[in-house]
Every structure is written in C-alpha cells, then in structure tokens.
Scaffold this motif. Sequence first.
Motif, short mmCIF file in Angstrom:
data_model
loop_
_atom_site.label_atom_id
_atom_site.label_comp_id
_atom_site.label_asym_id
_atom_site.label_seq_id
_atom_site.Cartn_x
_atom_site.Cartn_y
_atom_site.Cartn_z
N ALA A 328 0.81 -1.09 -0.03
CA ALA A 328 0.02 -0.11 0.13
C ALA A 328 0.98 1.35 0.11
O ALA A 328 1.98 1.20 0.74
CB ALA A 328 -0.82 0.07 1.11
N TYR A 370 -7.21 -4.35 17.94
CA TYR A 370 -8.06 -3.95 16.94
C TYR A 370 -9.51 -4.59 17.36
O TYR A 370 -10.51 -4.07 16.89
CB TYR A 370 -7.59 -5.01 15.76
N ARG A 430 -11.05 -0.44 4.34
CA ARG A 430 -11.41 0.46 3.32
C ARG A 430 -10.14 1.25 3.15
O ARG A 430 -9.47 1.69 4.27
CB ARG A 430 -12.73 1.47 3.82
N PRO A 434 -3.60 8.08 2.81
CA PRO A 434 -2.47 8.45 3.90
C PRO A 434 -2.61 9.99 3.84
O PRO A 434 -2.08 10.71 2.91
CB PRO A 434 -1.27 7.76 3.83
N LYS A 474 1.11 10.09 9.33
CA LYS A 474 1.17 8.82 8.32
C LYS A 474 0.15 8.03 9.05
O LYS A 474 -0.31 7.01 8.19
CB LYS A 474 2.58 8.38 8.65
N TYR A 487 -6.24 4.98 11.39
CA TYR A 487 -6.15 3.59 11.12
C TYR A 487 -4.93 2.79 11.71
O TYR A 487 -4.92 1.60 11.43
CB TYR A 487 -6.20 3.38 9.46
N ASP A 490 -2.22 -0.12 16.68
CA ASP A 490 -1.32 -0.97 17.87
C ASP A 490 -1.19 -0.49 19.13
O ASP A 490 -0.82 -0.89 19.88
CB ASP A 490 -0.45 -1.79 16.95
N1 LIG Z 1 -7.04 1.88 5.52
C1 LIG Z 1 -6.02 2.10 4.66
N2 LIG Z 1 -6.01 2.78 3.69
C2 LIG Z 1 -4.80 3.11 3.08
N3 LIG Z 1 -3.39 3.01 3.31
C3 LIG Z 1 -3.44 2.31 4.70
C4 LIG Z 1 -4.57 1.94 5.42
N4 LIG Z 1 -3.97 1.12 6.33
C5 LIG Z 1 -2.77 1.47 6.37
N5 LIG Z 1 -2.28 1.78 5.41
C6 LIG Z 1 -1.13 2.16 4.84
O1 LIG Z 1 -0.09 1.06 5.35
C7 LIG Z 1 1.01 1.84 6.25
C8 LIG Z 1 1.10 0.69 7.44
O2 LIG Z 1 -0.35 0.61 8.02
P1 LIG Z 1 -0.31 0.81 9.70
O3 LIG Z 1 -0.06 2.07 10.13
O4 LIG Z 1 -1.71 0.31 10.26
O5 LIG Z 1 0.71 -0.21 10.27
P2 LIG Z 1 1.33 -0.27 11.55
O6 LIG Z 1 2.46 -1.40 11.37
O7 LIG Z 1 0.43 -0.22 12.56
O8 LIG Z 1 2.39 1.19 11.66
P3 LIG Z 1 3.27 1.86 12.74
O9 LIG Z 1 4.54 1.30 12.37
O10 LIG Z 1 3.03 2.98 12.50
O11 LIG Z 1 2.48 1.04 14.05
C9 LIG Z 1 0.20 3.09 6.50
O12 LIG Z 1 1.33 4.02 6.72
C10 LIG Z 1 -0.42 3.37 5.14
O13 LIG Z 1 0.50 3.84 4.30
#
Ligand SMILES: Nc1ncnc2c1ncn2[C@@H]1O[C@H](COP(=O)(O)OP(=O)(O)OP(=O)(O)O)[C@@H](O)[C@H]1O
Length: 587
Positions: A328, A370, A430, A434, A474, A487, A490
């Motif tokens: 993504a 979650y 969905r 970002p 982000k 979104y 964690d």
């Molecule tokens: N619903 C979404 N729509 C579009 N892109 C998303 C979505 N969820 C996640 N992403 C993309 O995936 C990346 C990682 O998602 P997310 O932040 O949920 O992961 P994470 O491993 O929990 O992040 P972090 O390292 O900040 O804890 C986001 O930075 C974004 O670019």
Amino acid sequence: MHPFTTEQQVSHKLARAILAGFESMFAEFLNITLGAQSRFERAAWQEVQDAMRQRLQVYENKVKLVCEAVKVIAYRELDHSDVWHRAKNDYAQLVADHENALIAQTFFNSIYGSLLGQQKIRDVHRFILQEKYRPEPRSTDSILYQLTETEGIIGSLRQVLNVFPLRIPFENLERDLKAAHRVLEKINPELLTRQNDTIEFGRSLFFRNKAAYIVGRLIDPSSGEHLPFAITLLNRKNNDGDTCLYLDAFIIGEEQLSKLFGFARSYFMVDTDQPVRYVDYLCRLLPNKERFELFNAIGFIKHAKTEFYRFKVDYTKRMPGTTKYVSAPGVRGMVMLVFTTPDSDYVYKVIRDRFRPPKTSNRQEVMAKYDFVKQADRVGRLVDTHEFNYLAFDRQRFSPELLEEMTSEVADSITLSGNALILRHVYVERKVTPLNLYIKEASEQALEQVIDDYGTTIKQLAAANIFPGDMLIKNFGVTRWGRVVFYDYDEICPLTDCHFRTLPKPDNEIDALSEQPWFDIGEDDVFPEQFPVFFAGHHEAKKYFDCLHHDLYSVEFWKKTQEVIKSGTLVDVYPYKKEWRLKHFNA
Ligand SMILES: Nc1ncnc2c1ncn2[C@@H]1O[C@H](COP(=O)(O)OP(=O)(O)OP(=O)(O)O)[C@@H](O)[C@H]1O
C-alpha cells in the motif's frame, strides 16, 4: 424398514440443530435491537453503548454453544466429509423459504468452519460461491411505506413523522418544519416546488448512538428519478424537564446518505426481522455501496464477511491480468504488512512475524487492540476492520516484490498451496489516502481544511474516550469525502488509561542537553508538549495546527476531557454537515 442410514440421520440432525441455533442467535440479536427505541426514548445513552457491545458478542457466543451441541449429535461422524455435505444439502432445503436464508447459510458456514478448521473448508461444505446460493432480488414492499406528496414536501414530512408512534412528543414540530423549509430553501430550493412525488421510506427506524433516523427516498413518478433522504430525530429535555423529540436534520442526496452509512461509524440498530430486504433496499438508495458494507452498517458483520468474499472473488475475476497486489502507498508499517491493488477500494493488513523496534508489543496484544476498536464507538473517525481467517488469493496476482516481502515478513500468516496463497489471518479495511501523502498534493485551502479536521478527529476520539497512541500524521487517512480518519490501532487505548504530564524542567545543564529523557517515564505517561513532533518535516501543516488546535499541546485539555468522560457525559457527533442541521435555522 428404516428409510435412513445412520449417516443420513446424523446429517439431518445436524442441519436441524444448526438451524435451531441460528434461530436462537437471530432472536437474541433481534431482542437487543428491539430495545433500541426504548433506550432512545429514555435517553439511556450508557445502555445504548452497552447494548451495542452486547450485540456484537451474540453471534460468536451462539456459535460456541451450537458447536458443543453438534459435537454431541455428530459423535463419531463429526469429521465425515459426506455427512457434512449431506447436512449442507438438508440445511439448504430447510432454509429454502426462510426469510433470512442468506444469514442462516452464513451461520452454517461458521459452525462448520469452527468445528472442522477453516483449512478443510471446501465449497461443497459451505454456502458461498455456488450460483444457487447467491442472493436473488426480492420484493421490498413489506418493509416500506409509500405516500404521495400532495401538500408539498414539508407537508409530507409532517405525514412521515406521524407514522412512527414514539412514546415521547415533539417539543415543537411546527417550529422544526419551518426550519426544514428554510434549510431546503438554502440547500435545495427546487425540492420545495415539487408536487406529486412519491415518498417511500422504511417502516423501521434506524437507531445509532443518540439518534433515530427515518430512511427513504423521493421518487418522481414521471421520470422515475429518485433522491434518497434521511430524517434525524434527537431528543432533549424541555423547560419543564420532560424529554421531547426534535428534528435535527433532513438530509437529502446520495452523498449525504452515503456519509451517514460511512465505514468509520458504528452499526445501526434497525428493528426488523427482515434485514436482508433492508439491505436490498439500501442498495437501491446507495448504489455505490457494496452489499457487504450495508450488512455491516446494520450490524450483520458475520454475514457481511460472506458477502465480502463473494465481492472479492468477483472483483478478482474482473481484474485485468496485469493488475497485481502491491504494498500500500505510504510509510511501511513496523507492525503490519499492508497491501492492495492500485484500483481497489480496500487494503489487506497482515500482522508481521516480528515487529521492528521501537515496537515492543506482540501479536496477541495487537489483535486485542483491533478488537477494542471493533467494540468502540468509532464516532466516524476509526476505519472499520473486517477480520478474516484463511482468506485465499491467487498467488499469480502478487507482484514479485510483495511476494518476496510476504514470504520473509509474514511467513507465519501465509500458506502457499499450488496456485493459492492463503492468509491465515488478515484484516480488511477500506482504503483511504494516507494523510502524509494527501498533504503533499494539497492546495493551501485543502491543507488548512484537512489539518483542521485532523485536530477535530483527535478531539472527537478523545471525547469518545479513545486515545490513538501514535498520532503521527502517517497514521491518519483522508476519505473520498475529505474526512480524516485514523487506521493504526496497535497503540490505541482508552483515554482514561493515559497519564498526561507536563515535561519536568531540567535543573542542570547535563540533563538539559541530554538527548535521552533524564526523568522517569511510566508506561502510560503522555507528554502533550511533545506533540509537535507529529509534524516532523511538515512545517506548513504544523503552522495551521498550531493556530487551530493549539489546545492539544496542553495537559489541561486532556485532563479536562478525562474528567468529562468520567462524569458519564457521552459526546454528540453529527454524521452530517453543520449546514444540514435545522437548529441553525430555528427562528
Ligand atoms: N486503511 C488504509 N488505507 C490506506 N492505506 C493504509 C490503510 N491502513 C494502512 N495503510 C498504509 O499502510 C501503512 C502501515 O499501516 P499501519 O499504520 O496500520 O501499520 P503499523 O505497522 O501499525 O504502523 P506503525 O509502524 O506506525 O505502527 C500506513 O502507513 C499506510 O501507508
């Protein structure tokens, strides 16, 4: 002579037991839903929250109970494939004319999946892809009322409101109708001149949080064109201390209704025993929403997963051969591996086998977070997640880079079998843009707007007792309607669990110059003065935030919000624009 073999008899018993379990699950779900009106009338908002959580448990609790019963009934034949195949066919016959056959079929799938392990699942054992088990269009007459507009739209609005026998009276209906007239004059004056439209609306009210909605559409009988609408009813105490109804909004148009049914909102309670027909109807009002989104919106989240699976399979079939799953766009997650296709409206999130530093949590803790979101009032700001076990993909559809990353980073969550890549555990969400990517392209005006909404998002989540944990931009996204949502779950937690502190002042030069914190930091400590780091590298965005939401840098703001939550006050969040609210037009 006995007409059945033992195996045939067992199959039939299984089918009956599962159907009985389904009926009982549905009855419990419905009983909680039927209480929504009284909770609304009594303004019992805490009960509203409790009922929502309770209803989310009904399905899984019932599956557990039915599985126990089925184990006893099936005994030696529990893992006989042909017994289950026949049980499915018997079940199909039992539910053939059932009002909610589709949801009942999903219930069968859940029992089979729970008992036999999802890996063994084949289409002959469950109701998913075969054409004959796909939803057929049915009449929606039984769930609708129709009126012909003879006194203009405002007169009709009065008639519609009189259809619903609520226990509490309107505070001043004529005042509200006049206000509705003024709103339409401003927003859609053409509607005030229309005559003879048919007004069609659901017989059941849609309850969510502190509101009740009437949902329907205006149909122009000559052209057949239609315009969906929703009427919002709220209540409050009048000067005599009695709880009274008032009209808060008359929302018109697909875009507005779509927002009301948005994926970051909690589930509606619709007091109907014909939910499938409601979804058929909502599909007509909101053709841009998928069936699974609408099942989800009215709380049938397990059946929504069956519908999502059908959608995914059909979508993949239509995808050009060159379209591949890729990472993504945005900053890679330290906890989640996230992928999508460029055209898809959804992302798939898989928990990494190992988390990169500084993350210290584990898989179970992430899943619990979650789960916390699933149970929370998402106030239109937390993207809904759909959790799947054993979701199968065509391996050829993955880009080589992504496939390589998956085999090294999420090996514990995937099984490769022939052409299939099966995800043992995945969240589907969905897709949004970002926020860090959005602001790169945004005009000055769009930047100011979105940063304002980013601050408002944090405040609304806080008021609903949710602290995002990691508020880096982000981790937020922007919907197609320009709304900011969060979104990354964690590190999310209840706001009341946080300990907000001011940064201690160093009393010597060594401490002052130290790059590491020189004071003790507790696990739940949060220092709002440090929040400006969320904007690292985004000076323009920070400039707007400093100006619009400076209060978020102060400990006082957070402590005060905690006090309000502890006093039991539940936040008011309106799922429509201010312009649609009648209160702004009351004389
Ligand atoms: N619903 C979404 N729509 C579009 N892109 C998303 C979505 N969820 C996640 N992403 C993309 O995936 C990346 C990682 O998602 P997310 O932040 O949920 O992961 P994470 O491993 O929990 O992040 P972090 O390292 O900040 O804890 C986001 O930075 C974004 O670019």
